[in-house]
Design a protein around this motif. Structure first.
Motif, PDB file in Angstrom:
ATOM      1  N   TYR A   1       0.829  -1.250   0.092  1.00 24.41           N
ATOM      2  CA  TYR A   1       0.043   0.128   0.039  1.00 24.41           C
ATOM      3  C   TYR A   1       0.813   1.279  -0.118  1.00 24.41           C
ATOM      4  O   TYR A   1       1.892   1.340   0.925  1.00 24.41           O
ATOM      5  N   LEU A   2       0.666   2.179  -0.621  1.00 26.94           N
ATOM      6  CA  LEU A   2       1.336   3.476  -1.016  1.00 26.94           C
ATOM      7  C   LEU A   2       0.056   4.381  -0.813  1.00 26.94           C
ATOM      8  O   LEU A   2      -0.814   4.606  -1.272  1.00 26.94           O
ATOM      9  N   THR A   3       0.750   5.452  -0.043  1.00 16.69           N
ATOM     10  CA  THR A   3       0.223   6.873   0.019  1.00 16.69           C
ATOM     11  C   THR A   3      -0.011   7.504  -1.391  1.00 16.69           C
ATOM     12  O   THR A   3       0.885   7.163  -1.903  1.00 16.69           O
ATOM     13  N   GLU A   4      -0.679   8.602  -1.352  1.00 14.60           N
ATOM     14  CA  GLU A   4      -0.830   9.348  -2.668  1.00 14.60           C
ATOM     15  C   GLU A   4       0.422  10.133  -2.944  1.00 14.60           C
ATOM     16  O   GLU A   4       1.138  10.147  -3.946  1.00 14.60           O
ATOM     17  N   SER A   5       1.195  10.653  -1.816  1.00 17.66           N
ATOM     18  CA  SER A   5       2.513  11.155  -1.858  1.00 17.66           C
ATOM     19  C   SER A   5       3.429  10.195  -2.186  1.00 17.66           C
ATOM     20  O   SER A   5       4.319  10.726  -3.056  1.00 17.66           O
ATOM     21  N   GLU A   6       3.426   9.061  -1.686  1.00 11.67           N
ATOM     22  CA  GLU A   6       4.364   8.082  -1.995  1.00 11.67           C
ATOM     23  C   GLU A   6       4.291   7.509  -3.483  1.00 11.67           C
ATOM     24  O   GLU A   6       5.202   7.391  -4.204  1.00 11.67           O
ATOM     25  N   ARG A   7       3.175   7.356  -4.085  1.00  9.64           N
ATOM     26  CA  ARG A   7       2.814   7.135  -5.487  1.00  9.64           C
ATOM     27  C   ARG A   7       3.292   8.153  -6.267  1.00  9.64           C
ATOM     28  O   ARG A   7       3.687   8.011  -7.506  1.00  9.64           O
ATOM     29  N   GLU A   8       3.707   9.370  -5.816  1.00  9.88           N
ATOM     30  CA  GLU A   8       4.213  10.408  -6.669  1.00  9.88           C
ATOM     31  C   GLU A   8       5.790  10.844  -6.362  1.00  9.88           C
ATOM     32  O   GLU A   8       6.390  11.742  -6.890  1.00  9.88           O
ATOM     33  N   ASN A   9       6.281   9.709  -5.630  1.00 10.30           N
ATOM     34  CA  ASN A   9       7.570  10.033  -5.143  1.00 10.30           C
ATOM     35  C   ASN A   9       8.312   8.925  -6.316  1.00 10.30           C
ATOM     36  O   ASN A   9       8.440   7.905  -5.637  1.00 10.30           O
TER      37      ASN A   9
END
Length: 237
Positions: A210-218
């Protein structure tokens, strides 16, 4: 349509899924980010087969569109978030697969590796006659299947693999995708890797946490995910 067929291209990988919203975009982004970090000077093509509504292409442009030696392309776009033939019908258009095929061919010619994200599931209509599975088979695309870690996932995966075999899609294996924090602790209950491998006769190649939205954009975080969770071997397609 026979003019589109060719031998299996080892430099191209299609990321398909069991359904809409199962983690294809996160998986595709993670593999692309791995190439961004570790691919050195090799060129890379990233392509969405086609898009209806907004979302994936915009994210890919944000993450990768500025990179040197990269092309990020979605050859066909339609406004309505529907199956492509229905979205095209609303605009009075037809799906021109020749445009998509030529874009893919250009990407193959110009780049060391090409990563293509499908849409919906393998059974999703791309035109009024052809599904994603038909396109994957016709274009001889090596394919991975993204399986969501959720109740019912194993039945979905087994059915999708059966469709792939029926249409002669070249499946490399399965990737499990956790769309919620709860899913990470439920892998053995909801998407048991050993059972999936037993029923499908395909390897589970890795798990996307599971990735948070910020992680998905990093990009750095996405590349780390690929390296830590067993997906790096997919980056060398």
């Amino acid at each position: 349509m026979s003019n589109f067929s060719r031998a299996v291209d080892q430099k191209t990988l299609l990321v398909a899924g069991c359904d809409t919203g199962v983690g294809k975009t996160v998986t595709t982004s993670a593999l692309a980010a791995y190439w961004w970090k570790y691919g050195k000077d090799q060129s890379f093509g990233l392509m969405k087969l086609m898009q209806t509504g907004l979302g994936d292409d915009e994210l890919y442009q944000q993450l990768f569109g500025h990179l040197t030696h990269w092309d990020v392309v979605t050859p066909l776009k339609f406004a309505a978030p529907l199956a492509p033939p229905l979205a095209a019908d609303q605009e009075g258009k037809t799906i021109d697969l020749g445009v998509v095929w030529q874009t893919l061919q250009t990407m193959r010619q110009n780049h060391d590796h090409v990563l293509v994200e499908a849409l919906g599931s393998l059974g999703s209509p791309v035109t009024h006659e052809l599904t994603v599975a038909d396109i994957a088979a016709l274009w001889r695309l090596e394919t991975i299947l993204v399986v969501p870690v959720q109740l019912g996932a194993m039945g979905q995966a087994i059915a999708q693999v059966a469709l792939a075999r029926q249409t002669k899609v070249k499946l490399k294996g399965l990737v499990l995708s956790c769309a919620s924090p709860e899913a990470e602790g439920k892998v053995e209950e909801w998407a048991t890797p050993a059972m999936l491998e037993s029923f499908t006769h395909l390897p589970v190649l890795g798990i996307v946490p599971y990735l948070t939205e910020s992680e998905r954009e990093n990009l750095s975080r996405l590349a780390e995910i690929t390296a830590r969770f067993g997906l790096e071997k997919l980056a060398y397609f």
